[in-house]
Design a protein around this motif. Structure first.
Motif, PDB file in Angstrom:
ATOM      1  N   UNK A   1      51.306  59.458  37.128  1.00 16.97           N
ATOM      2  CA  UNK A   1      50.719  60.521  36.398  1.00 16.97           C
ATOM      3  C   UNK A   1      50.990  59.889  35.095  1.00 16.97           C
ATOM      4  N   UNK A   2      51.017  61.009  33.987  1.00 16.30           N
ATOM      5  CA  UNK A   2      50.998  60.973  32.403  1.00 16.30           C
ATOM      6  C   UNK A   2      52.131  61.904  32.224  1.00 16.30           C
ATOM      7  N   UNK A   3      52.548  61.406  30.824  1.00 20.54           N
ATOM      8  CA  UNK A   3      53.884  61.902  30.142  1.00 20.54           C
ATOM      9  C   UNK A   3      53.725  62.444  28.728  1.00 20.54           C
ATOM     10  N   UNK A   4      53.947  63.630  28.138  1.00 20.61           N
ATOM     11  CA  UNK A   4      53.861  63.668  26.898  1.00 20.61           C
ATOM     12  C   UNK A   4      55.067  63.603  26.297  1.00 20.61           C
ATOM     13  N   UNK A   5      55.249  62.840  25.105  1.00 20.01           N
ATOM     14  CA  UNK A   5      56.543  62.454  24.436  1.00 20.01           C
ATOM     15  C   UNK A   5      56.907  63.696  23.854  1.00 20.01           C
ATOM     16  N   UNK A   6      58.202  64.041  24.198  1.00 18.45           N
ATOM     17  CA  UNK A   6      58.862  65.183  23.439  1.00 18.45           C
ATOM     18  C   UNK A   6      59.750  64.805  22.466  1.00 18.45           C
ATOM     19  N   UNK A   7      60.799  64.108  22.573  1.00 18.77           N
ATOM     20  CA  UNK A   7      61.808  63.668  21.333  1.00 18.77           C
ATOM     21  C   UNK A   7      62.287  62.190  21.774  1.00 18.77           C
ATOM     22  N   UNK A   8      62.697  61.489  20.728  1.00 20.06           N
ATOM     23  CA  UNK A   8      63.306  60.377  20.763  1.00 20.06           C
ATOM     24  C   UNK A   8      64.952  60.520  20.796  1.00 20.06           C
ATOM     25  N   UNK A   9      65.441  59.908  21.592  1.00 23.82           N
ATOM     26  CA  UNK A   9      66.896  59.771  21.435  1.00 23.82           C
ATOM     27  C   UNK A   9      67.563  58.281  21.179  1.00 23.82           C
ATOM     28  N   UNK A  54      33.334  42.530  33.939  1.00 23.24           N
ATOM     29  CA  UNK A  54      33.383  42.729  35.281  1.00 23.24           C
ATOM     30  C   UNK A  54      34.382  41.635  35.842  1.00 23.24           C
ATOM     31  N   UNK A  55      34.683  40.715  35.075  1.00 24.50           N
ATOM     32  CA  UNK A  55      35.821  39.585  35.435  1.00 24.50           C
ATOM     33  C   UNK A  55      37.167  39.883  35.112  1.00 24.50           C
ATOM     34  N   UNK A  56      37.172  40.825  34.148  1.00 32.48           N
ATOM     35  CA  UNK A  56      38.816  41.197  33.616  1.00 32.48           C
ATOM     36  C   UNK A  56      38.925  42.931  33.693  1.00 32.48           C
ATOM     37  N   UNK A  57      38.072  43.459  33.956  1.00 35.53           N
ATOM     38  CA  UNK A  57      38.426  45.071  34.577  1.00 35.53           C
ATOM     39  C   UNK A  57      38.547  45.106  36.104  1.00 35.53           C
ATOM     40  N   UNK A  58      39.540  45.367  36.807  1.00 35.34           N
ATOM     41  CA  UNK A  58      39.419  45.451  38.144  1.00 35.34           C
ATOM     42  C   UNK A  58      39.384  46.969  38.525  1.00 35.34           C
ATOM     43  N   UNK A  59      39.002  47.056  39.760  1.00 33.72           N
ATOM     44  CA  UNK A  59      38.788  48.335  40.649  1.00 33.72           C
ATOM     45  C   UNK A  59      40.250  49.280  40.423  1.00 33.72           C
ATOM     46  N   UNK A  60      41.258  48.671  40.513  1.00 30.19           N
ATOM     47  CA  UNK A  60      42.370  49.566  40.131  1.00 30.19           C
ATOM     48  C   UNK A  60      42.817  49.952  38.794  1.00 30.19           C
ATOM     49  N   UNK A  61      41.998  49.202  37.891  1.00 25.83           N
ATOM     50  CA  UNK A  61      42.135  49.632  36.528  1.00 25.83           C
ATOM     51  C   UNK A  61      41.281  50.840  36.447  1.00 25.83           C
ATOM     52  N   UNK A  62      40.004  50.963  36.878  1.00 22.85           N
ATOM     53  CA  UNK A  62      39.002  51.931  36.666  1.00 22.85           C
ATOM     54  C   UNK A  62      39.694  53.232  37.573  1.00 22.85           C
ATOM     55  N   UNK A  63      40.394  52.850  38.856  1.00 26.68           N
ATOM     56  CA  UNK A  63      41.073  54.075  39.496  1.00 26.68           C
ATOM     57  C   UNK A  63      41.987  54.853  38.450  1.00 26.68           C
ATOM     58  N   UNK A  64      42.696  53.915  37.961  1.00 29.67           N
ATOM     59  CA  UNK A  64      43.827  54.362  37.167  1.00 29.67           C
ATOM     60  C   UNK A  64      43.100  55.455  35.930  1.00 29.67           C
ATOM     61  N   UNK A  65      42.059  54.847  35.066  1.00 21.68           N
ATOM     62  CA  UNK A  65      41.803  55.426  34.053  1.00 21.68           C
ATOM     63  C   UNK A  65      40.844  56.696  34.426  1.00 21.68           C
ATOM     64  N   UNK A  66      40.477  56.797  35.801  1.00 27.00           N
ATOM     65  CA  UNK A  66      39.686  58.000  36.321  1.00 27.00           C
ATOM     66  C   UNK A  66      40.723  58.935  36.664  1.00 27.00           C
ATOM     67  N   UNK A  67      41.882  58.710  37.277  1.00 27.44           N
ATOM     68  CA  UNK A  67      43.115  59.288  37.509  1.00 27.44           C
ATOM     69  C   UNK A  67      43.695  60.104  36.128  1.00 27.44           C
ATOM     70  N   UNK A  68      43.872  59.246  35.288  1.00 31.88           N
ATOM     71  CA  UNK A  68      44.369  59.667  33.743  1.00 31.88           C
ATOM     72  C   UNK A  68      43.259  60.797  33.138  1.00 31.88           C
TER      73      UNK A  68
END
Length: 184
Positions: A14-22, A101-115
């Motif tokens: 998943x994705x995360x929202x940055x809340x604060x730095x420590x 199409x040589x440098x963008x993989x199906x796993x990258x596309x799946x991750x972008x659609x999930x995001x």
């Protein structure tokens, strides 16, 4: 849509929202389930605003790719094409026709659609027309506020005491009284 404080952390779904730095890392909140997570500096973290997709001519920022998906889907959810590699690449070809199409993989596309689906579920995806309307109305409001604003008067400054030669006066130093011991 602002991706400035949205993170992808390797090893965590998943994705995360940055809340604060420590001192030792930062605290992030999951956009999927709302749980807060502390992440150390040794973790591999990517800001979505810094990610781009390879095309044949140049790299396209992820923001523009997500905006293209939103325009294609009219702000709705993107299709979930988990196992079909050909369908993933065909869909992404409709969204971004000149992707490499040589440098963008199906796993990258799946991750972008999930995001995209995570951001859309959290109301962070805005159509381009809505963005243009919002920018136009805020520009009009700012222009009206500028017209109505009164000009500020310059502040008066205090003059320093100067002698005839033009140097500033110095106060003499005080001497301290010495303490003495009293015998009882």
């Amino acid at each position: 849509m602002s991706l400035e404080r949205i993170l992808a952390i390797s090893g965590k779904p998943g994705l995360f929202a940055l809340k604060m730095q420590t001192r030792t890392g930062f605290v992030a909140e999951s956009l999927v389930d709302g749980k807060k997570v502390t992440v150390g500096m040794q973790s591999n973290v990517s800001l979505l605003s810094e990610i781009s997709v390879y095309t044949y001519t140049q790299e396209k920022p992820l923001f523009e790719v997500l905006q293209a998906i939103a325009n294609k889907e009219n702000g709705g959810q993107a299709p979930v094409l988990k196992d079909d590699k050909a369908a993933l690449l065909a869909y992404f070809g409709e969204v971004l026709p000149d992707f490499d199409q040589d440098r963008v993989y199906a796993s990258d596309v799946k991750k972008i659609l999930n995001w995209y689906n995570i951001l859309q579920a959290n109301g962070m995806i805005v159509l381009a027309e809505e963005t243009a309307e919002t920018v136009a109305t805020t520009e009009e409001v700012v222009a009206e506020e500028v017209k109505e604003a009164k000009p500020k008067k310059p502040r008066a400054t205090k003059a320093k005491a100067t002698t005839e030669e033009g140097a500033t006066e110095e106060k003499p130093k005080r001497t301290r009284a010495k303490k003495t011991k009293t015998e009882e």
